[in-house]
Write an enzyme that holds these catalytic residues in place. Structure first.
Site, short mmCIF file in Angstrom:
data_model
loop_
_atom_site.label_atom_id
_atom_site.label_comp_id
_atom_site.label_asym_id
_atom_site.label_seq_id
_atom_site.Cartn_x
_atom_site.Cartn_y
_atom_site.Cartn_z
N ASP A 167 -15.43 -54.17 -37.87
CA ASP A 167 -16.26 -53.89 -36.70
C ASP A 167 -16.83 -55.21 -36.20
O ASP A 167 -16.94 -56.19 -36.97
CB ASP A 167 -17.40 -52.93 -37.11
CG ASP A 167 -17.90 -52.07 -35.97
OD1 ASP A 167 -18.24 -52.62 -34.91
OD2 ASP A 167 -17.93 -50.85 -36.14
N CYS B 183 -17.68 -48.93 -30.30
CA CYS B 183 -16.88 -48.45 -31.43
C CYS B 183 -15.87 -47.36 -31.09
O CYS B 183 -14.66 -47.56 -31.15
CB CYS B 183 -17.79 -47.97 -32.55
SG CYS B 183 -18.90 -49.24 -33.19
N LYS C 180 -14.10 -46.75 -42.38
CA LYS C 180 -14.54 -46.37 -41.05
C LYS C 180 -13.36 -46.08 -40.13
O LYS C 180 -12.47 -46.91 -39.96
CB LYS C 180 -15.40 -47.49 -40.44
CG LYS C 180 -16.05 -47.12 -39.13
CD LYS C 180 -17.06 -48.18 -38.70
CE LYS C 180 -17.82 -47.73 -37.45
NZ LYS C 180 -18.88 -48.69 -37.08
N HIS D 149 -27.67 -61.23 -13.66
CA HIS D 149 -26.99 -60.15 -12.97
C HIS D 149 -27.74 -58.86 -13.29
O HIS D 149 -28.19 -58.66 -14.43
CB HIS D 149 -25.54 -60.07 -13.46
CG HIS D 149 -24.69 -59.10 -12.69
ND1 HIS D 149 -24.68 -57.74 -12.97
CD2 HIS D 149 -23.83 -59.28 -11.66
CE1 HIS D 149 -23.84 -57.14 -12.15
NE2 HIS D 149 -23.31 -58.05 -11.34
N ASP E 287 -12.67 -53.90 -33.72
CA ASP E 287 -12.78 -53.00 -32.57
C ASP E 287 -13.41 -53.67 -31.35
O ASP E 287 -13.13 -53.31 -30.21
CB ASP E 287 -13.54 -51.71 -32.95
CG ASP E 287 -14.96 -51.96 -33.44
OD1 ASP E 287 -15.33 -53.13 -33.68
OD2 ASP E 287 -15.71 -50.97 -33.59
N HIS E 288 -14.28 -54.64 -31.58
CA HIS E 288 -14.93 -55.40 -30.50
C HIS E 288 -15.63 -56.58 -31.15
O HIS E 288 -15.48 -56.81 -32.36
CB HIS E 288 -15.92 -54.54 -29.72
CG HIS E 288 -16.90 -53.79 -30.59
ND1 HIS E 288 -17.92 -54.40 -31.27
CD2 HIS E 288 -16.98 -52.47 -30.92
CE1 HIS E 288 -18.59 -53.51 -31.97
NE2 HIS E 288 -18.03 -52.32 -31.77
#
EC number: 3.1.6.1
Length: 536
Positions: free
Chosen positions: A40, A80, A128, A251, A313-314
């Site tokens: 993760d 996730c 996971k 932003h 995942d990221h």
């Protein structure tokens, strides 16, 4: 300490094997085994220079030397469940409607592992997974559903660090280590006896931040937790303190994210450096678990028969752009590691092509020699990494020169779409008109500090047209908006008279309880507004 010292010696021994030992051509014998280690929250930039200078990652470096690493790999949704849904399905997020951490794939969805099992592979999963619907807290769901409401509330605990003062404490994330032990035990007791090829999936929670119960009821995960042992793997002098724009110049979507993540307050340089150091230490622990799998395969004489794939995942912002967590299209959040090694995979190769996690599905089937479905969003990575593909011109045309990532969940108050090409990153929001887009030239601005969308209107327009040819993003944004309202109404009706009390005690309770009527009124107003028919 002794265990890891022995491990490093073993890796050194592996690294000096004959060059041909791991380079047999795919298909020369039977199809290979496949082992995937999926973590993760791992920032992909740590796997190559200069990010690799900040923390020791010996097993990732081993995979780089013995296989292929993808320098520009991205998540298809920086959170996730939607990210993993894209990986397991091979389809973009809007095609499976995996809108948030509660809305993923149907539990009976046919994944690439199901297809491989039908074609004779033995399969096993540990740790996971997190790609099906129904997970995560009620608070997390409500925050995602109400992101269009006209209020601003802190939803996360302030990011913090927590140190174990023990120089020999190795197994900090015990649950991940236990799952790693289970995977190794399966290799030793089950996989070694198979005559058929096998595929093993190990999902790790690290280096995801830990829960922060001190934040109160319905706490999030804002604690970066490690031991002195893993901090020793971090080169503190190499840690960069990220530059931040003034709050007034951020932003508007970034400001919303920073506020809801409780990051708009004052942070000292020491605090920021500690958070980043602890995060890197958590990455070092992740690398060690990857190493345990590699060493087990070697000890069982399976390494030369097995393709090993590592990705995340990221990423993790770790205080870049005044944020932690993910839910952003900035590099720290969206750029992921992706490495492959094993039979038929090119050695010591760095691929600069942009790729993404939807490419895992076709790659897995391609490894197994299974025909690819025509409806996939992804492309096999073997033409970019396998020795059996020699035609470089053909390879360049196999994978398109762009990737798509999208986000529709919490901590961001507009659906977000990212188109990444050779050196441009274009980010569009909502309907493409109500929120200003962003354009970054990553070749000259790798830290993404200067939005040049107005400076280069022709490029902005061209990339927006390309994005619209891939996805009708105003229509998708409208669909998500409608979904959020419908889900919130169902939830509100399900709790009846307890609504006011329950909503006041979600993760935003510290702010909500100061003016509960104001925030309930804002939700009521949001529910009354109708969708723009033209947007739908």
């Amino acid at each position: 300490m002794l265990m890891l010292w022995v491990s490093l010696v073993a890796v050194s021994a592996l690294a000096v094997q004959a060059p041909g030992a791991g380079e047999q051509r795919r298909g020369a014998a039977k199809v290979p085994n496949v082992v995937l280690v999926v973590s993760d929250s791992f920032d992909g930039r740590l796997t190559f220079h200069p990010g690799s200078q900040v923390v020791k990652l010996p097993f990732i470096n081993f995979m780089k030397a013995r296989g292929t690493s993808f320098l520009n790999a991205y998540t298809n949704s920086p959170i996730c469940c939607p990210s993993r849904a894209a990986m397991w399905s091979g389809l973009f997020t809007h095609l499976t409607e995996s809108w948030n951490n509660f809305k993923g794939l149907d539990p009976n969805y046919t994944t690439w592992m199901d297809v491989m099992e039908r074609h004779g592979y033995r399969t096993q999963k540990f740790g996971k997974l997190d790609y099906t619907s129904g997970h995560h807290s009620v608070s997390n769901r409500v925050e995602a559903w109400t992101r269009d409401v006209a209020f601003l509330l802190r939803q996360e605990g302030r990011p913090m660090v927590n140190l174990i003062h023990n120089r020999t404490k190795v197994r900090v994330m015990e649950r991940d280590w236990q799952n790693t032990d289970k995977a190794i035990n399966w290799l030793r007791k089950e996989a070694i006896n198979y005559t058929e090829p096998f595929v093993l999936y190990l999902g790790l929670n690290l280096p995801h931040p830990y829960p922060s119960p001190s934040s109160g009821e319905n706490f999030g995960s804002s604690t970066f937790h490690t031991s002195l042992y893993w901090l020793g793997k971090v080169s503190r002098d190499a840690i960069k303190i990220p530059k931040w724009s003034p709050l007034s110049e951020m932003h508007p979507v970034d400001y919303y994210s920073s506020y809801t993540k409780n990051c708009t307050g004052r942070f000292t340089e020491k605090e920021i450096k500690n958070i980043r150091a602890f995060y890197y230490a958590m990455c070092a622990e992740t690398d060690a678990m990857l190493g345990e799998i590699i060493l087990a395969l070697h000890q069982l004489d399976l390494l030369q028969k097995t393709i090993v794939i590592y990705f995340s995942d990221h990423g993790e912002l770790a205080m870049e752009h005044r944020q932690f967590y993910k839910m952003s299209m900035y590099e720290a959040s969206a750029h992921v590691p992706l490495l492959m090694m094993g039979p038929g995979i090119k050695v010591d190769l760095q691929v600069s092509n942009v790729v993404s996690l939807v490419d895992i599905y076709p790659t897995m089937l391609d490894i197994a020699g299974i025909p690819l479905p025509q409806n996939l969003s992804g492309y096999s990575l073997l033409p970019l990494s396998s020795e059996t593909f020699k035609n470089e011109h053909k390879v360049k045309n196999l994978h398109p020169p762009w990737i798509l990532s999208e986000f529709h969940g919490c901590n961001v108050n507009a659906s977000t779409y990212m188109l990444r090409t050779n050196h441009w990153k274009y980010i569009a929001y909502s309907d493409g008109a109500s929120v200003l887009p962003q354009l970054f030239d990553l070749s000259s601005d790798p830290d993404e500090l200067t939005n040049v969308a107005v400076k280069f209107p022709e490029i902005t327009y061209s990339l927006d047209q390309k994005l619209r040819s891939i996805i009708n993003y105003p229509k998708v944004s409208a669909s998500v908006h409608q979904y959020n309202k419908e889900q919130f109404i169902k939830w509100k009706q399900s709790i009846g008279q307890n609504y006011s009390n329950i909503i006041a005690n979600l993760r935003w309770h510290q702010d909500w309880q100061k003016e509960p009527r104001k925030y309930e009124s804002a939700i009521d107003q949001w529910l009354k507004t109708r969708m723009n028919p033209r947007a739908v």
